[in-house]
Write a protein that holds these residues in place. Structure first.
Motif, PDB file in Angstrom:
ATOM      1  N   VAL A 199       0.839  -1.202   0.000  1.00 32.41           N
ATOM      2  CA  VAL A 199       0.000   0.000   0.000  1.00 32.41           C
ATOM      3  C   VAL A 199       0.871   1.248   0.000  1.00 32.41           C
ATOM      4  O   VAL A 199       0.586   2.230  -0.692  1.00 32.41           O
ATOM      5  CB  VAL A 199      -0.971  -0.016   1.206  1.00 32.41           C
ATOM      6  CG1 VAL A 199      -1.709   1.299   1.342  1.00 32.41           C
ATOM      7  CG2 VAL A 199      -1.958  -1.162   1.067  1.00 32.41           C
ATOM      8  N   PHE A 200       1.959   1.236   0.768  1.00 38.26           N
ATOM      9  CA  PHE A 200       2.877   2.375   0.784  1.00 38.26           C
ATOM     10  C   PHE A 200       3.477   2.606  -0.598  1.00 38.26           C
ATOM     11  O   PHE A 200       3.561   3.741  -1.067  1.00 38.26           O
ATOM     12  CB  PHE A 200       3.997   2.137   1.804  1.00 38.26           C
ATOM     13  CG  PHE A 200       4.948   3.291   1.934  1.00 38.26           C
ATOM     14  CD1 PHE A 200       4.681   4.313   2.816  1.00 38.26           C
ATOM     15  CD2 PHE A 200       6.106   3.351   1.183  1.00 38.26           C
ATOM     16  CE1 PHE A 200       5.543   5.388   2.945  1.00 38.26           C
ATOM     17  CE2 PHE A 200       6.983   4.415   1.305  1.00 38.26           C
ATOM     18  CZ  PHE A 200       6.696   5.436   2.190  1.00 38.26           C
ATOM     19  N   PHE A 201       3.879   1.527  -1.256  1.00 36.04           N
ATOM     20  CA  PHE A 201       4.454   1.648  -2.598  1.00 36.04           C
ATOM     21  C   PHE A 201       3.443   2.223  -3.589  1.00 36.04           C
ATOM     22  O   PHE A 201       3.775   3.083  -4.403  1.00 36.04           O
ATOM     23  CB  PHE A 201       4.963   0.290  -3.078  1.00 36.04           C
ATOM     24  CG  PHE A 201       5.557   0.327  -4.457  1.00 36.04           C
ATOM     25  CD1 PHE A 201       6.789   0.895  -4.686  1.00 36.04           C
ATOM     26  CD2 PHE A 201       4.856  -0.203  -5.525  1.00 36.04           C
ATOM     27  CE1 PHE A 201       7.325   0.940  -5.963  1.00 36.04           C
ATOM     28  CE2 PHE A 201       5.388  -0.169  -6.802  1.00 36.04           C
ATOM     29  CZ  PHE A 201       6.627   0.406  -7.020  1.00 36.04           C
ATOM     30  N   LEU A 202       2.191   1.751  -3.510  1.00 40.69           N
ATOM     31  CA  LEU A 202       1.149   2.295  -4.383  1.00 40.69           C
ATOM     32  C   LEU A 202       0.928   3.786  -4.105  1.00 40.69           C
ATOM     33  O   LEU A 202       0.739   4.581  -5.036  1.00 40.69           O
ATOM     34  CB  LEU A 202      -0.155   1.530  -4.203  1.00 40.69           C
ATOM     35  CG  LEU A 202      -0.177   0.095  -4.717  1.00 40.69           C
ATOM     36  CD1 LEU A 202      -1.480  -0.585  -4.332  1.00 40.69           C
ATOM     37  CD2 LEU A 202       0.031   0.071  -6.219  1.00 40.69           C
ATOM     38  N   GLY A 203       0.962   4.166  -2.846  1.00 37.27           N
ATOM     39  CA  GLY A 203       0.835   5.580  -2.492  1.00 37.27           C
ATOM     40  C   GLY A 203       2.005   6.396  -2.998  1.00 37.27           C
ATOM     41  O   GLY A 203       1.836   7.544  -3.434  1.00 37.27           O
ATOM     42  N   ALA A 204       3.203   5.826  -2.955  1.00 38.10           N
ATOM     43  CA  ALA A 204       4.374   6.533  -3.461  1.00 38.10           C
ATOM     44  C   ALA A 204       4.276   6.749  -4.970  1.00 38.10           C
ATOM     45  O   ALA A 204       4.604   7.824  -5.481  1.00 38.10           O
ATOM     46  CB  ALA A 204       5.646   5.761  -3.111  1.00 38.10           C
ATOM     47  N   VAL A 205       3.813   5.729  -5.679  1.00 38.92           N
ATOM     48  CA  VAL A 205       3.629   5.872  -7.127  1.00 38.92           C
ATOM     49  C   VAL A 205       2.560   6.918  -7.426  1.00 38.92           C
ATOM     50  O   VAL A 205       2.731   7.773  -8.310  1.00 38.92           O
ATOM     51  CB  VAL A 205       3.275   4.510  -7.769  1.00 38.92           C
ATOM     52  CG1 VAL A 205       2.836   4.675  -9.208  1.00 38.92           C
ATOM     53  CG2 VAL A 205       4.457   3.564  -7.672  1.00 38.92           C
ATOM     54  N   ALA A 206       1.458   6.892  -6.673  1.00 33.34           N
ATOM     55  CA  ALA A 206       0.399   7.883  -6.865  1.00 33.34           C
ATOM     56  C   ALA A 206       0.913   9.292  -6.580  1.00 33.34           C
ATOM     57  O   ALA A 206       0.554  10.248  -7.273  1.00 33.34           O
ATOM     58  CB  ALA A 206      -0.792   7.566  -5.970  1.00 33.34           C
ATOM     59  N   THR A 207       1.771   9.421  -5.586  1.00 31.60           N
ATOM     60  CA  THR A 207       2.345  10.732  -5.273  1.00 31.60           C
ATOM     61  C   THR A 207       3.225  11.222  -6.415  1.00 31.60           C
ATOM     62  O   THR A 207       3.151  12.397  -6.803  1.00 31.60           O
ATOM     63  CB  THR A 207       3.156  10.660  -3.971  1.00 31.60           C
ATOM     64  OG1 THR A 207       2.284  10.258  -2.910  1.00 31.60           O
ATOM     65  CG2 THR A 207       3.777  11.991  -3.627  1.00 31.60           C
ATOM     66  N   LEU A 208       4.059  10.345  -6.945  1.00 32.04           N
ATOM     67  CA  LEU A 208       4.923  10.741  -8.061  1.00 32.04           C
ATOM     68  C   LEU A 208       4.102  11.130  -9.288  1.00 32.04           C
ATOM     69  O   LEU A 208       4.411  12.115  -9.961  1.00 32.04           O
ATOM     70  CB  LEU A 208       5.886   9.610  -8.412  1.00 32.04           C
ATOM     71  CG  LEU A 208       6.980   9.342  -7.381  1.00 32.04           C
ATOM     72  CD1 LEU A 208       7.771   8.101  -7.772  1.00 32.04           C
ATOM     73  CD2 LEU A 208       7.896  10.533  -7.246  1.00 32.04           C
ATOM     74  N   MET A 249      -6.758  12.101  -7.081  1.00 30.60           N
ATOM     75  CA  MET A 249      -5.380  11.608  -7.142  1.00 30.60           C
ATOM     76  C   MET A 249      -4.597  12.043  -5.910  1.00 30.60           C
ATOM     77  O   MET A 249      -3.737  11.311  -5.430  1.00 30.60           O
ATOM     78  CB  MET A 249      -4.685  12.097  -8.410  1.00 30.60           C
ATOM     79  CG  MET A 249      -5.117  11.386  -9.664  1.00 30.60           C
ATOM     80  SD  MET A 249      -4.757   9.621  -9.652  1.00 30.60           S
ATOM     81  CE  MET A 249      -2.987   9.624  -9.739  1.00 30.60           C
ATOM     82  N   PHE A 250      -4.887  13.230  -5.408  1.00 31.24           N
ATOM     83  CA  PHE A 250      -4.223  13.663  -4.191  1.00 31.24           C
ATOM     84  C   PHE A 250      -4.666  12.792  -3.015  1.00 31.24           C
ATOM     85  O   PHE A 250      -3.894  12.540  -2.095  1.00 31.24           O
ATOM     86  CB  PHE A 250      -4.508  15.143  -3.911  1.00 31.24           C
ATOM     87  CG  PHE A 250      -3.865  16.061  -4.910  1.00 31.24           C
ATOM     88  CD1 PHE A 250      -2.522  16.371  -4.813  1.00 31.24           C
ATOM     89  CD2 PHE A 250      -4.593  16.593  -5.953  1.00 31.24           C
ATOM     90  CE1 PHE A 250      -1.911  17.204  -5.735  1.00 31.24           C
ATOM     91  CE2 PHE A 250      -4.000  17.430  -6.879  1.00 31.24           C
ATOM     92  CZ  PHE A 250      -2.655  17.739  -6.773  1.00 31.24           C
ATOM     93  N   GLY A 251      -5.905  12.328  -3.057  1.00 33.92           N
ATOM     94  CA  GLY A 251      -6.385  11.398  -2.036  1.00 33.92           C
ATOM     95  C   GLY A 251      -5.654  10.065  -2.104  1.00 33.92           C
ATOM     96  O   GLY A 251      -5.353   9.457  -1.074  1.00 33.92           O
ATOM     97  N   LEU A 252      -5.370   9.604  -3.323  1.00 33.31           N
ATOM     98  CA  LEU A 252      -4.611   8.359  -3.472  1.00 33.31           C
ATOM     99  C   LEU A 252      -3.202   8.492  -2.916  1.00 33.31           C
ATOM    100  O   LEU A 252      -2.603   7.512  -2.481  1.00 33.31           O
ATOM    101  CB  LEU A 252      -4.549   7.938  -4.934  1.00 33.31           C
ATOM    102  CG  LEU A 252      -5.837   7.378  -5.537  1.00 33.31           C
ATOM    103  CD1 LEU A 252      -5.634   7.081  -7.025  1.00 33.31           C
ATOM    104  CD2 LEU A 252      -6.266   6.130  -4.812  1.00 33.31           C
ATOM    105  N   SER A 253      -2.687   9.707  -2.903  1.00 36.51           N
ATOM    106  CA  SER A 253      -1.358   9.931  -2.336  1.00 36.51           C
ATOM    107  C   SER A 253      -1.337   9.631  -0.841  1.00 36.51           C
ATOM    108  O   SER A 253      -0.284   9.342  -0.276  1.00 36.51           O
ATOM    109  CB  SER A 253      -0.912  11.364  -2.578  1.00 36.51           C
ATOM    110  OG  SER A 253      -0.809  11.615  -3.954  1.00 36.51           O
ATOM    111  N   MET A 254      -2.486   9.717  -0.210  1.00 34.72           N
ATOM    112  CA  MET A 254      -2.572   9.435   1.220  1.00 34.72           C
ATOM    113  C   MET A 254      -2.362   7.957   1.529  1.00 34.72           C
ATOM    114  O   MET A 254      -2.233   7.580   2.693  1.00 34.72           O
ATOM    115  CB  MET A 254      -3.927   9.881   1.777  1.00 34.72           C
ATOM    116  CG  MET A 254      -4.183  11.348   1.652  1.00 34.72           C
ATOM    117  SD  MET A 254      -2.930  12.257   2.561  1.00 34.72           S
ATOM    118  CE  MET A 254      -3.059  13.846   1.791  1.00 34.72           C
ATOM    119  N   LEU A 255      -2.328   7.121   0.500  1.00 37.48           N
ATOM    120  CA  LEU A 255      -2.072   5.703   0.723  1.00 37.48           C
ATOM    121  C   LEU A 255      -0.690   5.465   1.327  1.00 37.48           C
ATOM    122  O   LEU A 255      -0.470   4.446   1.984  1.00 37.48           O
ATOM    123  CB  LEU A 255      -2.214   4.914  -0.575  1.00 37.48           C
ATOM    124  CG  LEU A 255      -3.629   4.722  -1.095  1.00 37.48           C
ATOM    125  CD1 LEU A 255      -3.595   3.994  -2.432  1.00 37.48           C
ATOM    126  CD2 LEU A 255      -4.467   3.964  -0.102  1.00 37.48           C
TER     127      LEU A 255
END
Length: 83
Positions: free
Chosen positions: A23-32, A49-55
């Motif tokens: 989940v952290f990795f998915l959040g990191a990808v979403a942040t990038l 998409m900013f919400g997905l960054s909260m992952l």
């Protein structure tokens, strides 16, 4: 030798740690992905998409819960062995 932990055995909390890492990795990808248009001068992504960054934070908390569960299991095992 039965009381020794095998190298391939799953301890309590290992699943949570792995799930938290994913989940952290998915959040990191979403942040990038979310931040990239800001640097490239492109149109920003929608707000969700900013919400997905909260992952990233959610994954960190899930992995932390797994670590705490693993520590608690180790303490219970050590307490049981000392009796």
């Amino acid at each position: 030798m039965r009381d020794k932990t095998q190298a391939n055995s799953a301890a309590p909390g290992d699943g949570l740690i792995r799930a938290g890492a994913v989940v952290f990795f998915l959040g990191a990808v979403a942040t990038l992905v979310t931040v990239a248009p800001l640097f490239l001068g492109a149109k920003p992504f929608p707000t969700y998409m900013f919400g997905l960054s909260m992952l990233m934070g959610v994954g960190f908390l899930v992995a932390g819960a797994g670590v705490l569960r693993s520590v608690a299991a180790g303490r219970r095992q050590a307490r049981g062995a000392s009796r």
